[in-house]
Design a protein around this motif. Structure first.
Motif, PDB file in Angstrom:
ATOM      1  N   VAL A 135       0.819  -1.201   0.000  1.00 27.57           N
ATOM      2  CA  VAL A 135       0.000   0.000   0.000  1.00 27.57           C
ATOM      3  C   VAL A 135       0.858   1.258   0.000  1.00 27.57           C
ATOM      4  O   VAL A 135       1.899   1.322   0.636  1.00 27.57           O
ATOM      5  N   PHE A 136       0.379   2.226  -0.743  1.00 21.41           N
ATOM      6  CA  PHE A 136       1.034   3.514  -0.850  1.00 21.41           C
ATOM      7  C   PHE A 136       0.517   4.488   0.209  1.00 21.41           C
ATOM      8  O   PHE A 136      -0.673   4.546   0.466  1.00 21.41           O
ATOM      9  N   GLY A 152      -3.777  11.568   0.047  1.00 28.31           N
ATOM     10  CA  GLY A 152      -4.463  10.603  -0.796  1.00 28.31           C
ATOM     11  C   GLY A 152      -5.760  10.109  -0.174  1.00 28.31           C
ATOM     12  O   GLY A 152      -6.520   9.392  -0.808  1.00 28.31           O
ATOM     13  N   ILE A 153      -6.017  10.491   1.093  1.00 30.33           N
ATOM     14  CA  ILE A 153      -7.283  10.069   1.693  1.00 30.33           C
ATOM     15  C   ILE A 153      -8.416  10.828   1.017  1.00 30.33           C
ATOM     16  O   ILE A 153      -8.213  11.869   0.410  1.00 30.33           O
ATOM     17  N   LEU A 194     -11.669   1.628   3.805  1.00 30.08           N
ATOM     18  CA  LEU A 194     -11.605   1.481   2.339  1.00 30.08           C
ATOM     19  C   LEU A 194     -11.090   0.121   1.892  1.00 30.08           C
ATOM     20  O   LEU A 194     -11.650  -0.513   1.008  1.00 30.08           O
ATOM     21  N   ARG A 216      -5.236   3.984   7.089  1.00 28.28           N
ATOM     22  CA  ARG A 216      -5.876   3.337   5.954  1.00 28.28           C
ATOM     23  C   ARG A 216      -4.962   2.263   5.359  1.00 28.28           C
ATOM     24  O   ARG A 216      -5.413   1.189   4.966  1.00 28.28           O
ATOM     25  N   ALA A 217      -3.654   2.589   5.323  1.00 29.89           N
ATOM     26  CA  ALA A 217      -2.696   1.613   4.791  1.00 29.89           C
ATOM     27  C   ALA A 217      -2.531   0.430   5.736  1.00 29.89           C
ATOM     28  O   ALA A 217      -2.559  -0.728   5.311  1.00 29.89           O
TER      29      ALA A 217
END
Lengths: 271, 254
Positions: free
Chosen positions: B84-85, B91-92, B104, B150-151
């Motif tokens: 994951v980036f 980027g959220i 997500l 998120r990552a």
């Protein structure tokens, strides 16, 4: 001196404005009063009798309110605008999303969209009447046509503006198909879609009046034409114009409420 | 991590050129690198040296002209939520709450499990209480925490970070670095972290890969054998710093 009441109102507004700080309401109100005052002066000194004064216009509004024309014609105009506008949104938003997202779709449809866009909806009136006859059908078609392009083009542009980082995030977390549209493409484009809906509704309200003046037998545009033709009642013309403006403002206020949702507020913050 | 023997990410003779106004621009030339499992690698170099391109290739967003990148022996050809980036800019998703952003990557996880993982991850990055907040209501540092959460939520094998703290103020950046080290020690993902900040690289990395620019080549790989939290005033720290500045061609750095 008919101008006296306006001067009195203006003085009291300015006084209140100085006392309290309601400038956002009172300042425009003061400017409006000056404008209506100038209108009154023009009627008193330069314009012919045929030109309605502010008071005559106000009385004319009461007249069309009492005889019911105001409500039946406003309802007829709003009916056409509502249907035409919602149909255009129902077709234009999905189409704009798809065309904006897929390179093929864009290449295929963008030229024809751009070629049809500059044709004024008014130019379509003869065909609208030929196909739908005089009545709601032609009106709805014209409003559909008038709002379809701002909505579709706006949605398309919104999708093509989605930031690279968000696209890559979506790819990174394996979003595909419907889910990609539901979770990223649509919400990312939504603030700009709402802006294009606003523009489209404004255009629709302009077009319906023109369309009703030329090719319909009801609605506020028709009321203007009717008032002029049946005894040159310019006071009724002016009264209808005021109503058209007021409804236009209300429509814009209503659609602007869409901008307040949490899901889209980010799109209107200055960066 | 020199005692570990398992190579997680392998760059094998990776080269990449871009076509810039008809001119061939070689961004990466013959990159060979083996990253161990659980290792924290910093890619350090001046702007335009190709370090972001290295990440993009490893992440599957770009393809190399020659050579390949493999993770666990499998060649990378497209993005996946296994790696994951964490992006440089935010980027959220600004249209989704903190909670929805973190969820997500958990779309296919059963409800109860998803709720548990999301809450754990949010707690881990220190955003407890902000689950319902929208990104625009958060500070830059908090947004970056959401992005990290998120990552982490998908339990990735590898995390790619492209100057993730570049947009933050210097104090927040320091906090975020120690937070990242805390989280990394707890979760032990393999991290490839791009930066042009010499201090940042020494504070974070197990090994620093120094890239030269145009074409981007690996100039040196520096081991940082210091325990966390690292003493920024120590002699070894200054020694590494001097070494790095020399490699990057900076004189009179103080």
């Amino acid at each position: 001196m008919n101008i006296l009441p306006f001067a009195a109102i203006l003085v009291s507004i300015v006084t209140i404005a100085k006392l309290r700080r309601y400038t956002t309401v009172l300042l425009p109100l003061a400017v409006t009063t000056i404008g209506v005052g100038l209108w009154q002066i023009a009627c008193d000194y330069w314009l012919s009798e045929t030109n309605p004064s502010p008071m005559e216009t106000l009385l004319a509004i009461f007249e069309i309110h009492e005889n019911g024309r105001l409500w039946s014609d406003a309802a007829a105009s709003l009916f056409r605008v509502t249907w035409g506008f919602f149909l255009a949104a129902a077709v234009g938003i999905p189409l704009g999303l798809w065309v904006g997202w897929t390179t093929r779709g864009f290449e295929a449809l963008n030229p024809i969209i751009q070629a049809l866009r500059p044709i004024s909806p008014i130019a379509w009136i003869p065909f609208a009447i030929l196909w739908f006859g005089i009545g709601d059908g032609a009106g709805i078609f014209l409003i559909f046509y008038a709002s379809f392009f701002p909505i579709t083009v706006g949605t398309m542009a919104a999708v093509r503006n989605i930031s690279m980082v968000h696209q890559r995030s979506a790819m990174n977390f394996g979003l595909h198909g419907i889910e990609l549209f539901r979770r990223v493409v649509f919400p990312a484009a939504l603030p700009q879609i709402i802006t294009s809906l606003r523009i489209a509704l404004g255009v629709a309200w302009l077009v319906i009046v023109a369309a009703e003046m030329v090719g319909m037998d009801s609605g506020l545009g028709y009321l203007i034409n009717d008032a002029r033709n049946m005894g040159r009642r310019y006071d009724l013309v002016a009264a209808t114009m005021v109503i058209i403006g007021a409804i236009g403002v209300v429509l814009d206020l209503l659609i602007r409420r869409l901008e307040n949702f949490d899901e889209v507020r980010w799109g209107y913050v200055k960066r | 991590m020199s005692n570990s023997t398992k190579s997680k990410v392998i760059f094998d003779r990776v080269s990449k050129s871009f076509d810039k106004r008809g001119e061939e621009l070689c961004v990466l030339e013959d990159i060979n690198l083996e990253v161990q499992e659980g290792e924290f690698i910093c890619l350090l170099g001046p702007s335009g040296c190709g370090k972001s391109t290295m990440l993009n290739i490893a992440g599957g967003f770009e393809r190399p002209d020659t050579g390949s990148v493999t993770i666990d022996g499998v060649e990378i050809v497209e993005p996946s939520d296994k790696r994951v980036f964490v992006f440089q800019e935010y980027g959220i998703f600004p249209w989704a709450s903190v909670w929805d952003n973190v969820c997500l990557g958990l779309r296919k996880v059963p409800r109860a499990e998803r709720d548990r993982v999301a809450q754990e991850t949010i707690d881990l990055v220190g955003l407890t209480g902000f689950e319902k907040a929208y990104p625009m209501e958060l500070s830059g540092g908090m947004k970056q925490r959401v992005e990290v959460a998120r990552a982490l939520a998908v339990k990735p094998d590898v995390i790619f970070m492209d100057e993730p703290f570049g947009a933050l103020d210097s104090l927040t950046r320091l906090t975020m670095r120690s937070e990242l080290i805390r989280i990394w020690k707890q979760e032990k993902p393999t991290i490839l972290f791009v930066t042009h900040d010499v201090d940042e690289s020494i504070q974070l990395a197990d090994r620093i890969v120094v890239l030269s620019s145009r074409p981007g080549r690996i100039a040196a790989i520096i081991d940082v054998d210091l325990a966390h939290p690292r003493d920024l005033a120590s002699e070894q720290y200054s020694k590494i710093k001097g070494e790095l500045y020399e490699l990057l061609g900076v004189k009179d750095w103080g």
